[in-house]
Design a protein around this motif. Structure first.
Motif, PDB file in Angstrom:
ATOM      1  N   ALA A  11      31.784   2.587  -7.840  1.00 25.27           N
ATOM      2  CA  ALA A  11      31.357   1.845  -7.731  1.00 25.27           C
ATOM      3  C   ALA A  11      32.986   0.481  -6.739  1.00 25.27           C
ATOM      4  O   ALA A  11      33.482   1.154  -7.633  1.00 25.27           O
ATOM      5  N   HIS A  12      32.980  -0.720  -6.283  1.00 27.25           N
ATOM      6  CA  HIS A  12      34.152  -1.705  -6.748  1.00 27.25           C
ATOM      7  C   HIS A  12      33.705  -2.918  -7.075  1.00 27.25           C
ATOM      8  O   HIS A  12      33.234  -3.446  -7.063  1.00 27.25           O
ATOM      9  N   ALA A  13      34.722  -3.387  -7.844  1.00 25.32           N
ATOM     10  CA  ALA A  13      33.998  -5.081  -8.402  1.00 25.32           C
ATOM     11  C   ALA A  13      34.579  -5.416  -8.011  1.00 25.32           C
ATOM     12  O   ALA A  13      35.622  -6.579  -7.576  1.00 25.32           O
ATOM     13  N   CYS A  14      33.826  -5.802  -6.938  1.00 23.14           N
ATOM     14  CA  CYS A  14      33.840  -6.696  -5.765  1.00 23.14           C
ATOM     15  C   CYS A  14      31.660  -7.167  -5.064  1.00 23.14           C
ATOM     16  O   CYS A  14      31.631  -6.184  -6.079  1.00 23.14           O
ATOM     17  N   ASP A  43      38.928 -10.786  -5.486  1.00 21.15           N
ATOM     18  CA  ASP A  43      37.683 -12.268  -5.230  1.00 21.15           C
ATOM     19  C   ASP A  43      37.336 -12.252  -4.887  1.00 21.15           C
ATOM     20  O   ASP A  43      36.422 -13.381  -3.884  1.00 21.15           O
ATOM     21  N   SER A  44      36.281 -11.033  -4.508  1.00 16.91           N
ATOM     22  CA  SER A  44      35.210 -10.935  -2.830  1.00 16.91           C
ATOM     23  C   SER A  44      33.961 -10.681  -3.383  1.00 16.91           C
ATOM     24  O   SER A  44      33.791 -10.131  -4.292  1.00 16.91           O
ATOM     25  N   ARG A  45      33.415 -11.852  -3.321  1.00 19.94           N
ATOM     26  CA  ARG A  45      31.908 -11.990  -3.574  1.00 19.94           C
ATOM     27  C   ARG A  45      30.589 -10.535  -1.924  1.00 19.94           C
ATOM     28  O   ARG A  45      29.628 -10.968  -1.933  1.00 19.94           O
ATOM     29  N   LYS A  46      31.804 -10.523  -0.838  1.00 18.90           N
ATOM     30  CA  LYS A  46      31.085 -10.170   0.729  1.00 18.90           C
ATOM     31  C   LYS A  46      30.672  -8.567   0.164  1.00 18.90           C
ATOM     32  O   LYS A  46      31.106  -7.962  -0.688  1.00 18.90           O
ATOM     33  N   ASN A  47      29.123  -8.457   0.550  1.00 14.07           N
ATOM     34  CA  ASN A  47      28.786  -6.295   0.750  1.00 14.07           C
ATOM     35  C   ASN A  47      29.468  -6.377   2.251  1.00 14.07           C
ATOM     36  O   ASN A  47      28.305  -8.028   2.683  1.00 14.07           O
ATOM     37  N   ILE A  70      38.684   2.542   7.102  1.00 20.49           N
ATOM     38  CA  ILE A  70      39.643   2.624   5.700  1.00 20.49           C
ATOM     39  C   ILE A  70      41.109   1.662   5.818  1.00 20.49           C
ATOM     40  O   ILE A  70      41.199   0.721   5.469  1.00 20.49           O
ATOM     41  N   CYS A  71      41.632   2.808   6.289  1.00 23.41           N
ATOM     42  CA  CYS A  71      43.149   2.811   6.279  1.00 23.41           C
ATOM     43  C   CYS A  71      43.887   0.874   7.116  1.00 23.41           C
ATOM     44  O   CYS A  71      44.250   0.702   6.611  1.00 23.41           O
ATOM     45  N   ASP A 237      29.272   3.185  -3.396  1.00 21.29           N
ATOM     46  CA  ASP A 237      30.325   2.750  -3.270  1.00 21.29           C
ATOM     47  C   ASP A 237      30.341   1.171  -3.057  1.00 21.29           C
ATOM     48  O   ASP A 237      30.988   1.048  -1.351  1.00 21.29           O
ATOM     49  N   ALA A 238      30.036   0.380  -3.808  1.00 24.58           N
ATOM     50  CA  ALA A 238      29.375  -0.977  -3.640  1.00 24.58           C
ATOM     51  C   ALA A 238      30.829  -1.577  -3.618  1.00 24.58           C
ATOM     52  O   ALA A 238      31.391  -1.187  -4.640  1.00 24.58           O
ATOM     53  N   PRO A 239      30.905  -2.696  -2.451  1.00 22.57           N
ATOM     54  CA  PRO A 239      30.124  -3.363  -2.201  1.00 22.57           C
ATOM     55  C   PRO A 239      30.067  -2.267  -1.055  1.00 22.57           C
ATOM     56  O   PRO A 239      29.821  -3.360   0.479  1.00 22.57           O
ATOM     57  N   TYR A 240      30.646  -1.239   0.075  1.00 19.74           N
ATOM     58  CA  TYR A 240      30.523  -0.715   1.368  1.00 19.74           C
ATOM     59  C   TYR A 240      29.394  -0.535   1.531  1.00 19.74           C
ATOM     60  O   TYR A 240      28.914   0.800   1.168  1.00 19.74           O
TER      61      TYR A 240
END
Length: 277
Positions: A11-14, A43-47, A70-71, A237-240
């Protein structure tokens, strides 16, 4: 017997893992025990809601197609420029909640001070895994800096978690793993699974089964047959993608595997790798 451990291994820290408190809240709400956290969008809270492509496309190349997206997106956002500060953010989150948050340190082989940074940050944060991403940092799998990172991680007994870019890179990487037979590698999103199983003799290769939008039930069934449940790791793979852990748990419930095999995939395998069992 015993409590079933559920670990989000990627997971990712967003998004809902934006900061320490929101991460803990999310884990509690969704009955997830721990999360392996990599840097994310600053600093993104977007999911993100991502369509279930795996229901429509069954080609093993779906991951490579997804990479192109992604690229494109990360190129526009310049997310890769913020890796150092994001590593510190994740490190501090893991210090606050060492039992729940496991830090995966993002190393960039294109940065010539990558080893110095690894040493310095390992002393500060004692992270548990090294993460590399060929879409964000377009390094070659046979490059000198990458090999140095592999050597460094091997000495520290840290698993290497890698997101491969292309079929060509997957083949190069699979050959490199044969030179490091004692190193543990985790392959993100099962990208390059076919190339790895064809070329690598390394017994310590694991596959992250995030995200369900990319990996079909058929693909996981194939992996269980070829490499066994002991080599697969649950991830979001959050937030994706939203609620990916639940989707993957439901998917695993529909597989014809034993309860023990399911336990391996959803928590035991990764906790053994990280020495937290």
């Amino acid at each position: 017997g015993g409590k079933i451990l559920i670990i989000d291994g990627h997971a990712h820290a967003c998004g809902h893992y934006h900061d320490a408190q929101s991460t803990i809240n999310y884990l509690k709400t969704h009955q997830i025990d721990k999360v392996v956290l990599c840097p994310g969008e600053p600093d993104s809270r977007k999911n993100y809601s991502i369509p279930m492509l795996s229901n429509l496309f069954h080609s093993p190349n779906l991951g490579y197609v997804f990479n192109k997206i992604i690229c494109f997106v990360t190129g526009i956002k310049g997310t890769a420029k913020h890796i150092d500060e994001q590593n510190s953010i994740v490190g501090n989150m893991a210090k606050l909640y060492p039992n729940e948050i496991i830090q995966a340190y993002w190393a960039d082989p294109l940065d010539d001070s990558c080893i110095i940074k690894l040493e310095k940050n390992f002393a500060i944060y004692n992270f548990r895994m090294v993460k590399l991403h060929q879409c964000w940092n377009k390094f070659d799998a046979s490059s000198e800096n990458f090999v140095k990172i592999v050597q460094w991680s091997t000495e520290k007994h840290l698993p290497i978690f890698i997101h491969l870019l292309s079929k060509e890179q997957s083949i190069k990487f699979s050959k490199l793993t044969n030179e490091f037979l004692n190193t543990t590698f985790i392959v993100a999103h099962m990208i390059g699974f076919e190339e790895m199983t064809a070329n690598s003799q390394n017994p310590n290769i694991y596959f992250d089964i995030s995200a369900p939008q990319l990996i079909s039930r058929r693909r996981i069934e194939k992996a269980v047959k070829l490499v066994g449940s002991g080599k697969l790791i649950l991830g979001s793979d959050a937030p994706y993608g939203t609620n990916n852990i639940k989707i993957n748990l439901n998917l695993l419930d529909r597989l014809s595997i034993s309860e023990q095999e399911k336990k391996n995939i959803i928590g035991n395998n990764i906790s053994k790798l990280l020495g937290i069992l």
